[in-house]
Design a protein around this motif. Structure first.
Motif, PDB file in Angstrom:
ATOM      1  N   THR A 123       0.836  -1.208   0.000  1.00 33.03           N
ATOM      2  CA  THR A 123       0.000   0.000   0.000  1.00 33.03           C
ATOM      3  C   THR A 123       0.869   1.255   0.000  1.00 33.03           C
ATOM      4  O   THR A 123       0.620   2.197  -0.762  1.00 33.03           O
ATOM      5  CB  THR A 123      -0.936  -0.003   1.221  1.00 33.03           C
ATOM      6  OG1 THR A 123      -1.798  -1.146   1.139  1.00 33.03           O
ATOM      7  CG2 THR A 123      -1.780   1.251   1.270  1.00 33.03           C
ATOM      8  N   ASP A 124       1.907   1.279   0.830  1.00 31.59           N
ATOM      9  CA  ASP A 124       2.792   2.444   0.863  1.00 31.59           C
ATOM     10  C   ASP A 124       3.513   2.648  -0.468  1.00 31.59           C
ATOM     11  O   ASP A 124       3.778   3.785  -0.871  1.00 31.59           O
ATOM     12  CB  ASP A 124       3.820   2.293   1.987  1.00 31.59           C
ATOM     13  CG  ASP A 124       3.281   2.743   3.331  1.00 31.59           C
ATOM     14  OD1 ASP A 124       2.308   3.519   3.343  1.00 31.59           O
ATOM     15  OD2 ASP A 124       3.819   2.317   4.371  1.00 31.59           O
ATOM     16  N   GLY A 161       2.364   2.163  -3.331  1.00 26.06           N
ATOM     17  CA  GLY A 161       1.440   2.537  -4.392  1.00 26.06           C
ATOM     18  C   GLY A 161       0.734   1.388  -5.064  1.00 26.06           C
ATOM     19  O   GLY A 161       0.221   1.551  -6.178  1.00 26.06           O
ATOM     20  N   GLN A 215      -6.866   3.971  -0.037  1.00 27.67           N
ATOM     21  CA  GLN A 215      -5.986   4.449  -1.111  1.00 27.67           C
ATOM     22  C   GLN A 215      -6.575   4.162  -2.489  1.00 27.67           C
ATOM     23  O   GLN A 215      -6.224   4.843  -3.463  1.00 27.67           O
ATOM     24  CB  GLN A 215      -4.610   3.786  -0.986  1.00 27.67           C
ATOM     25  CG  GLN A 215      -3.837   4.174   0.262  1.00 27.67           C
ATOM     26  CD  GLN A 215      -3.466   5.642   0.305  1.00 27.67           C
ATOM     27  OE1 GLN A 215      -3.526   6.338  -0.709  1.00 27.67           O
ATOM     28  NE2 GLN A 215      -3.123   6.133   1.482  1.00 27.67           N
ATOM     29  N   ASN A 264     -11.739  13.334   4.173  1.00 25.51           N
ATOM     30  CA  ASN A 264     -11.587  13.488   2.728  1.00 25.51           C
ATOM     31  C   ASN A 264     -12.900  13.342   1.969  1.00 25.51           C
ATOM     32  O   ASN A 264     -12.930  13.551   0.758  1.00 25.51           O
ATOM     33  CB  ASN A 264     -10.552  12.480   2.198  1.00 25.51           C
ATOM     34  CG  ASN A 264      -9.132  12.924   2.480  1.00 25.51           C
ATOM     35  OD1 ASN A 264      -8.704  13.992   2.043  1.00 25.51           O
ATOM     36  ND2 ASN A 264      -8.400  12.114   3.241  1.00 25.51           N
ATOM     37  N   ARG A 286       2.279   8.142  -3.642  1.00 26.22           N
ATOM     38  CA  ARG A 286       1.326   9.053  -3.013  1.00 26.22           C
ATOM     39  C   ARG A 286       1.999  10.353  -2.606  1.00 26.22           C
ATOM     40  O   ARG A 286       1.494  11.457  -2.876  1.00 26.22           O
ATOM     41  CB  ARG A 286       0.699   8.363  -1.795  1.00 26.22           C
ATOM     42  CG  ARG A 286      -0.200   9.283  -0.965  1.00 26.22           C
ATOM     43  CD  ARG A 286      -0.894   8.515   0.143  1.00 26.22           C
ATOM     44  NE  ARG A 286      -1.575   9.398   1.065  1.00 26.22           N
ATOM     45  CZ  ARG A 286      -1.286   9.531   2.354  1.00 26.22           C
ATOM     46  NH1 ARG A 286      -0.305   8.787   2.877  1.00 26.22           N
ATOM     47  NH2 ARG A 286      -1.954  10.354   3.122  1.00 26.22           N
ATOM     48  N   THR A 337      -4.110   8.808  -5.391  1.00 28.07           N
ATOM     49  CA  THR A 337      -4.734   9.075  -4.101  1.00 28.07           C
ATOM     50  C   THR A 337      -6.090   9.711  -4.310  1.00 28.07           C
ATOM     51  O   THR A 337      -6.273  10.911  -4.060  1.00 28.07           O
ATOM     52  CB  THR A 337      -3.815   9.936  -3.210  1.00 28.07           C
ATOM     53  OG1 THR A 337      -4.468  10.199  -1.983  1.00 28.07           O
ATOM     54  CG2 THR A 337      -3.386  11.224  -3.898  1.00 28.07           C
ATOM     55  N   GLU A 387      -7.904  11.898  -1.267  1.00 29.44           N
ATOM     56  CA  GLU A 387      -7.316  13.214  -1.052  1.00 29.44           C
ATOM     57  C   GLU A 387      -7.439  14.073  -2.301  1.00 29.44           C
ATOM     58  O   GLU A 387      -7.629  15.290  -2.221  1.00 29.44           O
ATOM     59  CB  GLU A 387      -5.854  13.062  -0.635  1.00 29.44           C
ATOM     60  CG  GLU A 387      -5.700  12.462   0.753  1.00 29.44           C
ATOM     61  CD  GLU A 387      -4.291  11.974   1.039  1.00 29.44           C
ATOM     62  OE1 GLU A 387      -3.732  12.370   2.067  1.00 29.44           O
ATOM     63  OE2 GLU A 387      -3.754  11.201   0.230  1.00 29.44           O
TER      64      GLU A 387
END
Length: 1001
Positions: A773-774, A776, A812, A852, A960, A986, A989
């Motif tokens: 996830t971090d 992408g 995400q 968001n 992100r 993202t 956001e």
């Protein structure tokens, strides 16, 4: 040393470590000679058993001599003499022969209608059945017939157990034994006939019909025949059986105990209140021998049939394992239920009880241990077990009223005592009556909301009713109305007026004869319940001889017969017999008992082993057993008791392995410093990679990430165990991720997944998902979670990790509804497990999603709740930082950049120490600082922060943050925003950034 050999369930020599038996070939030699039962075997016969195929060594006789020589070094040369051109084994005992002898003895006693000795003998026989004969050996001419004979004996043992139980009016146990026989031999019609009889006598005729029809169908489909006429006749008889008649509610005169009518009425009153829909707790108080157990027995016998009756007794040694008496009561009741009933009762929240009361529970894997450690406070597991107990009682009481009788409650463990304190509030509106009998002078347990029934001495009228008018006055004067003393004086015989009850018991024991007296005193030393198999092993006497002695004890009114065998009539009788046994012999008996129990393997309760070993002075064995008891307590989440047991073990015998085992127990208990110290001591003692794994976990929880990774990588490099290697690699990958070394984390976790055995895949995949996830790739993260969760679903802490990681990935991907649904599941599990750690993290994640999509006020409330819950709590700096960052972003979006800066400044003082994902927080801080500068019109500072974030995001390959940094720079430069990248990378956001005015504030 006596040589006692077990072949059922695998080769084992009592008192000899398995490793000392050597290689498989060496063990085959021993097994082959054991089955010869002392008859010499030629070397050629042994060679054929060891090397049955063509691939034999050039000189097999020489190899055989080496194998025999090694066995002699373990068992003694006199046990393996050379006889002619072969060898013989002189063993003292063989389990398969002992089982056959016990079955024969049980059937002889059953034929003679001696039910208690028959029950003791058959229980001892069934206890010896650990499984098939030598299951690790391949088929062979020397083994096949023996294996078949052992299987027939085991089947006969189950059938005999069912017959004995039926004759003893214990239809529930009979059904269990018959089911076990059918499981071993699905076409055994004798087992079916016994099952039908047992089900009919226990009021379950409908279930018996189902069993018969299923058996008949199986017989026709697979063998093409119908059940025998005798079996069909049993079925027809079952169909004709009338419905059971309920016991009359009015108490008959015969059911009234002399002098106890008022107490029985009080129990009736409590029962009526429970049946009206209230959970009622009653405590019956009385000194030893006053008649508490007799009161419970008499009252239970008068109850109607339309209820669930649960009975349990707290063990004299003290229930080391939490809630054990309750689990015993459930297990005893469930053994009379069909498998589907058990499955229905133990589903959902109650499933955590299944390994404890319905099936064998294997030791935890390294994956289980790590997931426990990473996820929750020490109280979570205890909460799970108490919730599971509540669930079982609720389900039972939802169908019929429930009565739970607890005898000897003064010996209850702390967890059960605490459960009783809260049960009336937790199950307030259910028809449940709990009656606990206890000695007031031996227990501090009291339940303030409980009704109290006090038992005192009998009056003269009651003594007259018991003893008759002629002897009543004298017996009342001497016994002071104490029921036990009264009965003892009555049985002492005419003119035999002992100076004390102890003298009366000792004298009566001596009158049984020297051999029987020695057996009875040994039984008294070993415990209240007579374990025939243990007695036979300790005294090296045939079981049938001991049964004669025990029956003499019954005739002398020292023992009683019951459906489970023999037990002492009362604790005072047992204590009197123990006092007549000298300290040296007492210690010897306890030492022998401890070693015999240890030889039973996993079937032995380690607390029993430790108890006898300690009293016998075998301190090394006591330490080993206490450590095993501590691990079992930890597996039931009673971490305080587990650490106490390990402290006791280490006070007896300190060593690196015990230190390592205590460190594993200390970690989920939250004793991280102690775990680190014990792991360091274990490493200094040379335990190797296992010690590195535990030391690495302790370092992680103490937030020493560099040491954690170094130890994890060293452990993975040094071990040959694939499970331990996977655990160390996954830990090194996880700590690299939280410490910002993402490329290294990816490499380590990828290696862990590639090398992990099936049972360890869940761990590697679970830690890999957040990294994806971090980086992408949240879609792959979801796939990993879907693949990994089922393999480790049995572990209570996998699900919250999985749901939280899934929520982050779904967020995400721009799927807020699905993400919020996952977070709701986190809340449910966190509430069940009482773990604040997951609640705070879920609130912060939920706040990020809601903010968001425009729900600003709700998002702020969630961040504030997470902040309040986490501030000052050990290991909770990460959710503190997430909460402050969320609140700062909320103030910024509300047009309050100054307030946002104040919140960001608090991060240094309140979340400044090392914590997981601090690198991510630093990127978020710089983005928020840049946005605050932009709000104040300082575009230069905003560009500077955007460039810093962009450079770091490029280095770490974080899409992100790359896009968010480009967005901040575009805003500062007055350029168009990267619309497509925001929507792709993202989307949540991006929706606000692209149209902040469109969000509903």
């Amino acid at each position: 040393m006596a040589v006692r050999i077990r072949l059922l369930g695998g080769l084992d020599v009592e008192g000899v470590d398995f490793g000392q038996l050597g290689s498989r070939k060496q063990r085959t030699v021993l097994a082959r000679l054991a089955l010869a039962r002392g008859v010499p075997l030629a070397a050629d016969v042994l060679v054929e058993a060891i090397w049955p195929g063509p691939d034999r060594p050039q000189r097999p006789g020489d190899q055989l001599s080496v194998l025999v020589s090694r066995l002699r070094s373990v068992l003694g040369a006199d046990r393996l003499p050379r006889v002619g051109r072969g060898y013989a084994l002189h063993a003292d005992w063989l389990d398969c022969d002992a089982m056959a002898a016990l079955v024969t003895e049980a059937r002889r006693r059953l034929t003679a209608r001696q039910l208690a000795p028959a029950r003791s003998a058959i229980d001892a026989a069934v206890a010896l059945d650990r499984g098939p004969l030598l299951p690790d050996e391949p088929p062979g001419d020397w083994l096949d017939a023996e294996r078949a004979a052992a299987a027939r004996t085991a089947l006969t043992a189950r059938l005999t157990a069912a017959e004995v139980a039926l004759e003893s009016a214990d239809a529930w146990t009979a059904a269990e034994a018959a089911w076990a026989a059918l499981a071993a031999e699905p076409f055994a019609e004798e087992a079916l006939r016994l099952l039908l009889a047992a089900l009919g006598r226990s009021g379950r005729a409908a279930q018996g019909v189902t069993e018969y029809l299923a058996f008949a169908t199986r017989l026709r489909d697979e063998l093409g025949v119908d059940p025998a006429a005798e079996t069909t006749a049993c079925y027809v008889q079952l169909l004709k059986q009338p419905a059971p008649v309920a016991v009359a509610e009015a108490r008959s005169a015969q059911a009234v105990l002399p002098g106890r009518l008022e107490q029985l009425r009080q129990l009736d009153s409590a029962w009526a209140q429970a049946c009206a829909g209230h959970t009622v707790v009653v405590q019956v108080l009385g000194e030893p021998g006053i008649g508490k157990t007799r009161l419970l027995d008499s009252w239970a016998a008068s109850l109607p049939g339309d209820l669930v009756l649960l009975r349990t007794t707290a063990p004299e040694l003290g229930a080391v394992l939490p809630l054990q008496p309750l689990l015993d009561a459930f297990a005893l009741w469930l053994r009379g239920q069909p498998p589907q009933r058990e499955a229905d009762l133990l589903r959902g929240p109650a499933r955590w009880l299944a390994p404890l009361i319905a099936s064998h529970h294997d030791d935890e894997t390294a994956s289980d241990r790590m997931l426990t450690i990473f996820t929750g406070p020490a109280s979570a597991g205890s909460g799970l077990l108490q919730t599971a107990v509540d669930t079982v009682l609720s389900r039972l009481a939802g169908q019929l009223p429930v009565v739970l009788l607890i005898d000897d409650a003064h010996w209850l463990d702390r967890a059960t005592t605490a459960w009783l304190h809260r049960v009336q509030a937790r199950l307030a509106d259910l028809p449940v009556l709990i009656v606990a009998a206890l000695r007031p002078d031996e227990s501090t347990a009291r339940w303030p909301l409980a009704k109290t029934i006090t038992l005192g001495p009998l009056d003269l009228a009651a003594v007259t009713e018991v003893a008759g008018a002629d002897a009543a006055a004298e017996l009342y004067a001497r016994s002071a109305g104490h029921p036990l003393f009264l009965v003892e004086l009555m049985h002492a015989g005419e003119g035999e007026l002992p100076q004390s009850i102890r003298d009366a018991v000792a004298d009566r024991c001596d009158r049984a004869g020297p051999a029987a007296a020695a057996t009875l005193r040994t039984a008294a030393v070993l415990g209240t319940e007579v374990d025939l198999d243990l007695m036979a092993a300790v005294l090296t006497e045939p079981p049938e001889v001991l049964l004669d002695h025990l029956e003499e004890g019954v005739r002398r009114h020292m023992l009683t017969e019951h459906v489970q065998g023999f037990r002492f009539r009362h604790q005072l009788i047992r204590e009197a017999l123990c006092a007549a046994t000298g300290p040296s012999r007492t210690a010897l008996l306890h030492r022998q008992a401890a070693r015999c129990l240890q030889a039973r393997g996993h079937r032995a309760d380690p607390w029993d082993v430790a108890h006898h070993a300690r009293l016998g002075g075998d301190l090394p064995l006591a330490a080993t057993a206490l450590a095993e008891a501590g691990e079992r307590a930890a597996a039931r989440f009673d971490h305080g008791e587990a650490l106490r047991l390990f402290d006791d073990a280490l006070s007896i015998q300190d060593g690196p392995q015990l230190r390592l085992r205590r460190a594993r127990v200390a970690l989920p208990a939250g004793r991280f410093e102690q775990a680190a110290g014990d792991a360091g001591a274990a490493l200094a003692g040379g335990v190797g990679a296992e010690g590195m794994e535990v030391a690495a976990i302790a370092a992680y929880l103490l937030r020493d990430f560099k040491r954690c990774r170094r130890l994890g990588e060293d452990g993975a490099r040094l071990t040959d165990d694939p499970r331990l290697r996977t655990s160390c690699l996954a830990l090194a990958g996880r700590v690299s991720h939280v410490d910002g070394e993402l490329a290294d984390a990816a490499a380590l976790l990828r290696q862990a997944m590639q090398e992990a055995p099936p049972e360890m895949q869940a761990l590697a995949r679970l830690w890999s998902a957040p990294l994806h996830t971090d980086l992408g790739d949240p879609a792959t993260a979801l796939q990993l979670l879907d693949l990994g969760v089922q393999a480790a679903e049995r572990h209570p802490f996998v699900q919250p990790h999985r749901h939280l990681a899934a929520a982050e990935a779904l967020g995400q991907l721009g799927r807020p509804e699905a993400a919020l649904a996952e977070l709701k599941l986190v809340d449910e599990v966190a509430a069940q497990q009482r773990t604040e750690r997951f609640t705070a993290r879920a609130d912060n994640c939920r706040a990020w999603i809601l903010r968001n999509i425009g729900a600003y006020a709700q998002a702020d409330e969630l961040n504030e709740a997470a902040y309040a819950r986490s501030l000052g709590a050990p290991g909770m700096s990460e959710p503190v930082a997430d909460a402050l960052l969320g609140l700062a972003e909320g103030r910024l979006r509300a047009g309050e950049p100054g307030r946002a800066r104040e919140l960001l400044h608090r991060l240094d003082s309140q979340a400044g120490e090392p914590h997981p994902f601090a690198w991510r927080h630093q990127l978020q801080i710089k983005l928020l600082q840049g946005a605050c500068a932009l709000a104040d019109g300082d575009t230069e500072t905003a560009r500077t922060h955007a460039d810093e974030v962009r450079a770091e995001a490029d280095r770490l390959a974080l899409p992100r943050f790359q896009v968010l940094a480009r967005t901040l720079a575009a805003q500062a430069n007055g350029q168009p925003l990267p619309v497509q990248d925001l929507q792709r990378v993202t989307p949540l956001e991006g929706a606000w950034l692209l149209d902040p005015a469109g969000q509903d504030r």
